[in-house]
Design a protein around this motif. Structure first.
Motif, mmCIF file in Angstrom:
data_model
loop_
_atom_site.group_PDB
_atom_site.id
_atom_site.type_symbol
_atom_site.label_atom_id
_atom_site.label_comp_id
_atom_site.label_asym_id
_atom_site.label_seq_id
_atom_site.Cartn_x
_atom_site.Cartn_y
_atom_site.Cartn_z
ATOM 1 N N TYR A 117 11.647 -21.350 -22.266
ATOM 2 C CA TYR A 117 12.074 -22.834 -21.780
ATOM 3 C C TYR A 117 12.194 -23.733 -22.598
ATOM 4 C CZ TYR A 117 7.590 -24.489 -23.309
ATOM 5 O OH TYR A 117 6.195 -24.963 -23.541
ATOM 6 N N PHE A 118 12.722 -24.560 -22.487
ATOM 7 C CA PHE A 118 13.614 -25.356 -23.865
ATOM 8 C C PHE A 118 13.461 -26.704 -23.093
ATOM 9 C CE2 PHE A 118 17.191 -27.366 -23.819
ATOM 10 C CZ PHE A 118 18.345 -27.453 -22.071
ATOM 11 N N LYS A 119 12.747 -27.915 -24.272
ATOM 12 C CA LYS A 119 12.314 -29.371 -23.349
ATOM 13 C C LYS A 119 13.286 -30.174 -24.070
ATOM 14 C CE LYS A 119 8.170 -29.732 -22.486
ATOM 15 N NZ LYS A 119 6.039 -30.082 -23.028
ATOM 16 N N GLN A 120 13.753 -31.122 -23.394
ATOM 17 C CA GLN A 120 14.747 -31.914 -23.980
ATOM 18 C C GLN A 120 14.326 -33.454 -23.118
ATOM 19 O OE1 GLN A 120 19.062 -31.379 -23.932
ATOM 20 N NE2 GLN A 120 19.469 -32.919 -23.592
ATOM 21 N N ARG A 121 13.750 -34.848 -24.063
ATOM 22 C CA ARG A 121 13.671 -35.973 -23.882
ATOM 23 C C ARG A 121 12.634 -36.012 -22.865
ATOM 24 N NH1 ARG A 121 18.404 -37.041 -22.727
ATOM 25 N NH2 ARG A 121 19.913 -37.403 -24.553
ATOM 26 N N GLY A 122 11.575 -35.079 -22.943
ATOM 27 C CA GLY A 122 9.975 -34.758 -22.411
ATOM 28 C C GLY A 122 10.380 -33.330 -21.047
ATOM 29 N N LYS A 123 11.766 -33.529 -20.554
ATOM 30 C CA LYS A 123 11.911 -32.312 -19.737
ATOM 31 C C LYS A 123 11.615 -30.718 -19.808
ATOM 32 C CE LYS A 123 14.787 -32.719 -15.511
ATOM 33 N NZ LYS A 123 13.854 -31.350 -14.824
ATOM 34 N N LEU A 124 11.128 -30.747 -19.087
ATOM 35 C CA LEU A 124 11.123 -29.136 -19.480
ATOM 36 C C LEU A 124 11.754 -28.183 -18.679
ATOM 37 C CD1 LEU A 124 7.558 -26.451 -19.553
ATOM 38 C CD2 LEU A 124 9.357 -25.658 -18.299
ATOM 39 N N TYR A 125 12.571 -27.473 -19.392
ATOM 40 C CA TYR A 125 14.209 -26.667 -17.690
ATOM 41 C C TYR A 125 13.506 -24.966 -18.342
ATOM 42 C CZ TYR A 125 16.731 -30.734 -18.424
ATOM 43 O OH TYR A 125 16.960 -32.178 -18.092
ATOM 44 N N PRO A 126 12.878 -24.386 -17.442
ATOM 45 C CA PRO A 126 12.823 -23.189 -17.579
ATOM 46 C C PRO A 126 13.861 -21.891 -17.464
ATOM 47 C CG PRO A 126 12.289 -23.641 -15.684
ATOM 48 C CD PRO A 126 12.576 -25.208 -16.153
ATOM 49 N N HIS A 127 13.502 -20.922 -17.685
ATOM 50 C CA HIS A 127 15.203 -19.870 -17.913
ATOM 51 C C HIS A 127 15.124 -19.291 -16.500
ATOM 52 C CE1 HIS A 127 12.215 -15.616 -17.718
ATOM 53 N NE2 HIS A 127 11.489 -16.317 -17.875
ATOM 54 N N ILE A 128 14.541 -19.800 -15.790
ATOM 55 C CA ILE A 128 14.968 -19.245 -14.006
ATOM 56 C C ILE A 128 15.534 -20.996 -13.821
ATOM 57 C CG2 ILE A 128 13.467 -18.208 -11.820
ATOM 58 C CD1 ILE A 128 11.232 -17.595 -13.855
ATOM 59 N N ILE A 129 16.570 -20.241 -12.526
ATOM 60 C CA ILE A 129 17.502 -20.958 -12.196
ATOM 61 C C ILE A 129 17.443 -20.523 -10.762
ATOM 62 C CG2 ILE A 129 20.281 -21.308 -11.852
ATOM 63 C CD1 ILE A 129 18.975 -21.380 -14.999
ATOM 64 N N ASN A 130 17.654 -21.856 -10.014
ATOM 65 C CA ASN A 130 18.119 -22.520 -8.686
ATOM 66 C C ASN A 130 19.502 -21.984 -8.292
ATOM 67 O OD1 ASN A 130 18.623 -23.035 -6.403
ATOM 68 N ND2 ASN A 130 17.090 -24.896 -5.905
ATOM 69 N N PRO A 131 19.707 -20.917 -7.485
ATOM 70 C CA PRO A 131 21.558 -20.632 -7.520
ATOM 71 C C PRO A 131 21.695 -21.353 -6.518
ATOM 72 C CG PRO A 131 20.179 -18.734 -6.314
ATOM 73 C CD PRO A 131 18.588 -19.621 -7.050
ATOM 74 N N LEU A 132 21.306 -21.946 -5.803
ATOM 75 C CA LEU A 132 21.936 -22.563 -5.466
ATOM 76 C C LEU A 132 22.609 -23.980 -6.084
ATOM 77 C CD1 LEU A 132 19.835 -22.649 -2.159
ATOM 78 C CD2 LEU A 132 21.889 -21.306 -2.557
ATOM 79 N N THR A 133 22.038 -24.590 -6.663
ATOM 80 C CA THR A 133 22.136 -25.793 -7.790
ATOM 81 C C THR A 133 22.665 -25.721 -8.755
ATOM 82 O OG1 THR A 133 20.214 -25.962 -8.779
ATOM 83 C CG2 THR A 133 20.460 -27.320 -6.612
#
Ligand code: ADP
Ligand code: MG
Length: 342
Positions: A250-266
């Motif tokens: 994952y990576f973090k930006q401004r305290g928010k965690l972005y994991p490597h798994i993506i919602n395919p609809l959004t």
């Protein structure tokens, strides 16, 4: 950089517990770890009968197989069939037999789980670059644009040839290649007369036979815990287990965690009530793909989906580190077992 670190930590240790000259009467244990698919992969073999097969050689041949499969599925390797297909401008490309099998499986799995899994997410995944050195939050417009190419109906198959009708469609096998490779490796080891062992391809584990005549005890990584810290132990034999988690990459930006798994609809990394999902079943290709699909679905829908499937079980760890089990599993202390003893 990640790749470089991986290469530096390539650990190759072969442990052989001496069965002679001491009281030890268990199996001889052979284990070796090496990096494939950007992750440490371990093959462990328990040798009970001490017959004359050369287990070191067999394990090495198993790693050669992993090396070949890694190349087949690497969409960044210009020589790979996946790269050629992703850059074929809508033309048919003849592909490797293993890739063809996986494309067929992935297309049908994406169709049946279209709200949570899509093998055509490549261009969205590349935009975020979460598994790279330069992850970033793309503009909404870029994501909407990339989403236009996320369509499994774009995959057309004719004999051994495949084409991507929409030339912007980009296949990504990150949620399926290791599962397929785990099954292929198991098939190879069994053919080579290995009767007891564990294969661990970073989050995809499969067991061969039994351990000391009983179950294997497989640890489930504690989400956000130290590497190797176990939260639960699953007792099983002849099963595959795959874990999808938001804590690994994952990576973090401004305290928010972005994991490597993506919602395919959004087209956005999942924002979920789950830390991890471990799926248990017979084949690793199934457990690998399902674990990703279920973590996208979230706890409520995920557990509903699993309970409808035959011979599939799952362990959900939520964002409070609380565990939730599918119908056929039970827990005693930290030990998870099957209710029907399968
Ligand atoms: P791991 O690689 O740690 O086993 P997963 O099995 O969950 O994790 O696979 C995640 C990878 O799968 C991502 O790095 C990406 O390549 C791809 N992926 C991410 N989201 C999806 C999705 N919703 N459907 C299909 N593939 C995905
Ligand atoms: Mg996986």
């Amino acid at each position: 950089m990640k790749r470089i670190i991986s290469l530096i930590i390539i650990t190759i240790f072969i442990t052989s517990l001496c069965a002679c000259g001491c009281d030890y009467d268990g199996p001889i244990i052979y284990t070796k770890t090496s990096i494939y698919f950007d992750t440490p992969c371990t093959i462990t073999v328990y040798d009970y009968d001490n017959d004359d097969i050369d287990i070191y050689d067999t394990i090495d041949e198993g790693f050669v197989l992993l090396g070949k499969l890694e190349k087949v599925f690497d969409k960044n390797d210009k020589k790979s069939d996946v790269y050629k297909l992703n850059h074929s401008n809508g033309k048919f490309v003849k592909v490797d037999d293993n890739l063809l099998k996986v494309i067929k499986y992935a297309k049908s799995f994406s169709k049946n789980n279209n709200d949570s899994f899509n093998v055509c997410l490549g261009s969205v995944i590349d935009l975020w670059g979460i598994d790279t050195e330069h992850p970033r939050v793309p503009a909404d417009k870029e994501i909407k644009n990339a989403l236009k190419s996320v369509d499994f109906n774009s995959i057309k198959i004719k004999g051994k040839k495949v084409k991507l009708k929409n030339k912007d469609t980009c296949l990504d096998f990150g949620a399926i290649a290791k599962g397929f490779a785990t099954d292929a490796l198991k098939k190879f080891l069994v053919k080579e007369r290995i009767t007891s062992g564990i294969i661990d391809l970073g989050g995809n584990i499969t067991t061969i036979g039994s351990k000391d005549g009983g179950n294997f005890k497989i640890g489930i990584q504690k989400p956000f815990g130290k590497k190797g810290q176990r939260s639960y132990i699953v007792e099983c034999r002849n099963k595959s287990l795959s874990t999808a988690g938001i804590y690994e990459r994952y990576f973090k930006q401004r305290g928010k965690l972005y994991p490597h798994i993506i919602n395919p609809l959004t087209g956005y990394p999942i924002s979920t009530d789950l830390y991890s999902v471990t799926v248990i079943g017979d084949k690793s290709i199934t457990t690998d793909t399902l674990s990703t699909a279920l973590i996208v679905s979230g706890l409520k829908d995920g557990i509903k989906k699993v309970n409808k499937l035959d011979d599939i079980d799952a362990i959900f760890i939520d964002k409070y580190q609380k565990v939730h089990l599918s119908n056929n599993l039970k827990i005693t202390g930290n030990n998870i077992t099957f209710k029907n003893n399968k």
